[in-house]
Design an enzyme around this catalytic site. Structure first.
Site, PDB file in Angstrom:
ATOM      1  CE  LYS A  58      -4.014  -2.211   2.189  1.00  0.00           C
ATOM      2  NZ  LYS A  58      -4.955  -2.159   3.217  1.00  0.00           N
ATOM      3  CE1 TYR A  63      -9.468  -3.062  -0.162  1.00  0.00           C
ATOM      4  CE2 TYR A  63      -8.640  -1.010  -1.122  1.00  0.00           C
ATOM      5  CZ  TYR A  63      -8.286  -2.110  -0.314  1.00  0.00           C
ATOM      6  OH  TYR A  63      -7.231  -2.460  -0.051  1.00  0.00           O
ATOM      7  CG  HIS A 116      -5.141  -6.390  -0.081  1.00  0.00           C
ATOM      8  ND1 HIS A 116      -6.699  -6.273   0.593  1.00  0.00           N
ATOM      9  CD2 HIS A 116      -5.565  -7.300  -1.329  1.00  0.00           C
ATOM     10  CE1 HIS A 116      -7.559  -7.146  -0.080  1.00  0.00           C
ATOM     11  NE2 HIS A 116      -6.957  -7.541  -1.184  1.00  0.00           N
ATOM     12  CG  ASN A 171      -3.853  -2.069   6.393  1.00  0.00           C
ATOM     13  OD1 ASN A 171      -3.728  -1.844   5.442  1.00  0.00           O
ATOM     14  ND2 ASN A 171      -4.549  -3.295   6.674  1.00  0.00           N
ATOM     15  CD  GLU A 226      -8.790  -9.265  -3.451  1.00  0.00           C
ATOM     16  OE1 GLU A 226      -9.688  -8.870  -2.676  1.00  0.00           O
ATOM     17  OE2 GLU A 226      -7.683  -9.582  -3.085  1.00  0.00           O
TER      18      GLU A 226
HETATM   19  P1  CMP Z   1      -7.565  -4.559   3.370  1.00  0.00           P
HETATM   20  O1  CMP Z   1      -7.085  -5.962   3.589  1.00  0.00           O
HETATM   21  O2  CMP Z   1      -6.910  -3.931   2.246  1.00  0.00           O
HETATM   22  O3  CMP Z   1      -9.138  -4.414   3.231  1.00  0.00           O
HETATM   23  C1  CMP Z   1      -9.759  -3.311   3.451  1.00  0.00           C
HETATM   24  C2  CMP Z   1      -9.218  -2.135   4.282  1.00  0.00           C
HETATM   25  O4  CMP Z   1      -9.891  -1.353   5.091  1.00  0.00           O
HETATM   26  C3  CMP Z   1      -8.249  -2.988   5.386  1.00  0.00           C
HETATM   27  O5  CMP Z   1      -7.015  -3.684   4.763  1.00  0.00           O
HETATM   28  C4  CMP Z   1      -7.814  -1.695   6.182  1.00  0.00           C
HETATM   29  O6  CMP Z   1      -6.655  -1.164   5.593  1.00  0.00           O
HETATM   30  C5  CMP Z   1      -9.013  -0.771   5.897  1.00  0.00           C
HETATM   31  N1  CMP Z   1      -9.817  -0.290   7.072  1.00  0.00           N
HETATM   32  C6  CMP Z   1     -10.063   0.916   7.853  1.00  0.00           C
HETATM   33  N2  CMP Z   1     -10.711   0.473   8.907  1.00  0.00           N
HETATM   34  C7  CMP Z   1     -11.099  -0.741   8.960  1.00  0.00           C
HETATM   35  C8  CMP Z   1     -11.979  -1.285   9.972  1.00  0.00           C
HETATM   36  N3  CMP Z   1     -12.508  -0.692  10.826  1.00  0.00           N
HETATM   37  N4  CMP Z   1     -12.239  -2.796   9.492  1.00  0.00           N
HETATM   38  C9  CMP Z   1     -11.532  -3.323   8.398  1.00  0.00           C
HETATM   39  N5  CMP Z   1     -10.808  -2.736   7.755  1.00  0.00           N
HETATM   40  C10 CMP Z   1     -10.562  -1.347   7.699  1.00  0.00           C
END
Ligand code: CMP
Length: 139
Positions: free
Chosen positions: A11, A51, A117, A114, A128
């Site tokens: 990311k 998303y 992914h 974070n 995806e």
């Molecule tokens: P990702 O695995 O890329 O899938 C969705 C993303 O939404 C997740 O990682 C997080 O980076 C982001 N996100 C932000 N807030 C939340 C939340 N409360 N719960 C889950 N995903 C979140």
């Protein structure tokens, strides 16, 4: 039988902070083979489409803003039991809960930023992967 491929994005936070090389090295040294990879800057439309499943969630707008804040590295990875093993390698979505030594434990700052992914199912890995790579339409 568990599938052989998963999809990942390094990311914008991790790319911006210079962690791409170390993250790719960790992925490869844990037995994943890179089958496709590209460095791209997502548009708002593309990030929203990727998303779309989260469209109704309160964090959707921030997620799209974050994912379009800089380039990402998208890749298709191959390994036995790819989806589950990769989710173990990256750690929990919230880095505060990610196990020691996982990619999110090492490189992520928050649940929004974070670092990486990973697909959550074989079905989503195929969807995806084909979103970014036409050669993977049939996986
Ligand atoms: P990702 O695995 O890329 O899938 C969705 C993303 O939404 C997740 O990682 C997080 O980076 C982001 N996100 C932000 N807030 C939340 C939340 N409360 N719960 C889950 N995903 C979140």
């Amino acid at each position: 039988m568990a599938g052989m491929i998963t999809f990942t994005m390094i990311k914008p936070d991790a790319v911006r902070n210079g962690h791409t090389g170390k993250i790719l090295d960790q992925i490869i040294s844990n037995g994943f083979q890179i089958r496709a990879m590209k460095y791209v800057h997502l548009s708002e439309a593309k990030a929203g489409e990727f998303y779309a499943v989260h469209r109704e969630r309160p964090f959707f707008k921030d997620l799209v803003e974050f994912m379009t804040s800089g380039p990402i590295v998208a890749a298709v990875l191959e390994k036995d039991n790819a989806v589950a093993d990769f989710r173990t390698l990256i750690g929990a979505t919230n880095p505060a809960e990610a196990a020691e030594g996982t990619i999110r434990n090492l490189y992520a700052k928050s649940i929004d930023a974070n670092a990486i992914h990973g697909s959550d199912s074989d079905e989503n890995a195929a969807i995806e992967a084909s979103f970014f790579f036409s050669a993977f339409e049939r996986f």
